[in-house]
Design a protein around this motif. Structure first.
Motif, short mmCIF file in Angstrom:
data_model
loop_
_atom_site.label_atom_id
_atom_site.label_comp_id
_atom_site.label_asym_id
_atom_site.label_seq_id
_atom_site.Cartn_x
_atom_site.Cartn_y
_atom_site.Cartn_z
N ILE A 142 -5.38 -29.63 37.71
CA ILE A 142 -5.41 -28.52 36.76
C ILE A 142 -5.87 -28.99 35.39
O ILE A 142 -6.71 -28.35 34.73
CB ILE A 142 -4.03 -27.83 36.67
N VAL A 145 -9.64 -29.48 35.58
CA VAL A 145 -10.43 -28.26 35.78
C VAL A 145 -10.34 -27.32 34.57
O VAL A 145 -11.32 -26.67 34.20
CB VAL A 145 -9.98 -27.53 37.06
N ALA A 146 -9.16 -27.26 33.94
CA ALA A 146 -8.90 -26.28 32.87
C ALA A 146 -9.92 -26.35 31.74
O ALA A 146 -10.32 -25.32 31.18
CB ALA A 146 -7.49 -26.47 32.33
N ALA A 149 -13.14 -24.57 33.10
CA ALA A 149 -13.03 -23.33 33.87
C ALA A 149 -13.53 -22.11 33.10
O ALA A 149 -14.01 -21.15 33.70
CB ALA A 149 -11.58 -23.12 34.32
N LEU A 155 -15.28 -23.14 38.97
CA LEU A 155 -14.06 -23.84 38.55
C LEU A 155 -12.96 -22.85 38.18
O LEU A 155 -11.78 -23.12 38.38
CB LEU A 155 -14.36 -24.77 37.39
N ALA A 156 -13.35 -21.68 37.65
CA ALA A 156 -12.36 -20.66 37.33
C ALA A 156 -11.68 -20.17 38.61
O ALA A 156 -10.47 -19.92 38.65
CB ALA A 156 -13.03 -19.49 36.60
N GLU A 158 -11.37 -21.99 41.37
CA GLU A 158 -10.48 -23.07 41.82
C GLU A 158 -9.19 -23.08 41.00
O GLU A 158 -8.11 -23.32 41.53
CB GLU A 158 -11.16 -24.44 41.73
N MET A 159 -9.32 -22.82 39.71
CA MET A 159 -8.15 -22.79 38.83
C MET A 159 -7.15 -21.73 39.32
O MET A 159 -5.94 -21.96 39.33
CB MET A 159 -8.60 -22.48 37.40
N GLU A 160 -7.69 -20.60 39.74
CA GLU A 160 -6.85 -19.51 40.27
C GLU A 160 -6.07 -19.99 41.50
O GLU A 160 -4.87 -19.72 41.65
CB GLU A 160 -7.76 -18.34 40.64
N GLU A 163 -3.30 -22.65 40.48
CA GLU A 163 -2.13 -22.02 39.86
C GLU A 163 -1.28 -21.31 40.91
O GLU A 163 -0.04 -21.32 40.84
CB GLU A 163 -2.57 -21.02 38.78
#
Length: 366
Positions: A142, A145-146, A149, A155-156, A158-160, A163
């Motif tokens: 995280i 990626v953050a 993202a 990447l956004a 993947e971030m979802e 989380e």
């Protein structure tokens, strides 16, 4: 297939490992006597191979194998380095599935690290350590990626996912109960994280000899383990590690008599192998001839070229077709030639889905 044997100290892990592999792993009545992971290779019992070997008068019979890794007893705080800590969590990451040995017997001569017998508490102790270790993995990803993202849609996405998994684990749930969205990217990311709590788990309920005859049905501790396992779609098998160690010292004839005296149809090893194959969705196909009769382990749903690739990559690359006969038909008619005259040998192409017990001869050209 590689299975990692885990559990709290003094639950019977190393005793079970010794019985399964006859490898002589150290076993003692104190925590952490197993410092380095012991590894043992165990042949998968398969009566089909024996029968085919007799039919072909084969020079060599080669069963499928399972690799067992005996990992030291974990304790509270292992993910933070307590006991022997993270080095053992790293060993678990390398296995295909986890065999979680849970103590379901009372014995005042064998100390329990938490002072009493409570299998659900013991399972939760181990699971929490695996969760903490996985959270550490996710948090590192995280953080990486953050930063990007906001500017990158992939990447956004993947971030979802990260989380959502993190929230699932923080709710004390295992990653294997997390429903990954039907999205190719998300499925690949989830697999790539290699989370400990995503690994398939088989609970080995270690009981006293008296509980074997009814498969632990009258043991409240076993019932508690079965209830917990059902909630997470895990397998359970009942075993007496001490009895398995005695069985391991017997020849086949003595073993059969011993099991009959105990009112059992199969050993703990055989029950574990069945549970492992079922949980991981595995089957075996066979090759047979005068030089060798051999079992090959594959995933259910594997097509003929990929099954051929288990033997050699050239077989898959140059696959033309496969001659396929069920082992029972082959045994009944006495030879491949005779089976062909009876019309039970199929000529199959690249789309053929291999079945358990298929005897296969591959034709290829490279």
């Amino acid at each position: 297939m590689k299975l990692g044997i885990v559990g709290l100290p003094n639950v019977g892990k190393s005793t079970l490992f010794n019985a399964l592999t006859k490898a002589g792993a150290e076993s003692a009545n104190y925590p952490f006597c197993t410092i380095d992971p012991n590894v043992g290779i165990v042949p998968v019992p398969d009566h089909r191979l024996t029968l085919l070997g007799d039919l072909y008068k084969t020079k060599k019979v080669t069963p499928a194998i399972i690799e067992f890794v005996d990992i030291a007893g974990l304790v509270k705080g292992a993910s933070k380095g307590e006991g022997l800590g993270n080095q053992f969590l790293a060993n678990i990451r390398e296995v295909d599935a986890i065999v979680h040995v849970v103590r379901c017997f009372e014995n005042s001569n064998i100390v329990h690290v938490d002072g009493s017998i409570n299998p659900v508490r013991d399972i939760e102790t181990i699971n929490l350590e695996l969760i903490f270790s996985d959270l550490e993995i996710l948090e590192r990803r995280i953080a990486k990626v953050a930063k990007q993202a906001r500017m990158d849609k992939t990447l956004a996405k993947e971030m979802e996912l990260l989380e959502a998994i993190k929230a699932h684990l923080e709710d004390s749930k295992m990653a294997r109960t997390f429903e990954v969205p039907e999205d190719e990217d998300m499925q690949a990311w989830f697999a790539g994280y290699n989370l400990l709590t995503a690994k398939s788990t088989i609970y080995a309920a270690n009981v006293e000899e008296d509980d074997l005859a009814d498969d632990g049905a009258s043991n409240a501790n076993v019932e508690a383990v079965r209830k917990l396992a059902a909630e997470e779609n895990s397998e359970v098998f009942v075993i007496c590690a001490q009895i398995e160690q005695e069985i391991a010292e017997l020849d086949d004839e003595e073993k059969a008599e011993f099991l009959e005296d105990l009112g059992l149809k199969e050993s703990g090893l055989e029950k574990l192998i069945k549970a492992s194959y079922s949980l991981l969705g595995l089957i075996s196909y066979l090759t047979a001839g005068e030089d060798e009769c051999r079992a090959w382990t594959i995933k259910k749903g594997t097509k003929a070229p990929q099954a051929a690739g288990k033997i050699h990559s050239d077989f898959e690359r140059g696959f033309i077709r496969a001659e396929v006969v069920n082992y029972q038909d082959l045994l009944e008619y006495g030879s491949l030639a005779a089976a062909k005259t009876k019309g039970v040998v199929g000529t199959e192409g690249k789309e053929y889905v291999v079945k358990d017990g298929d005897v296969m001869l591959f034709l290829f050209n490279v």
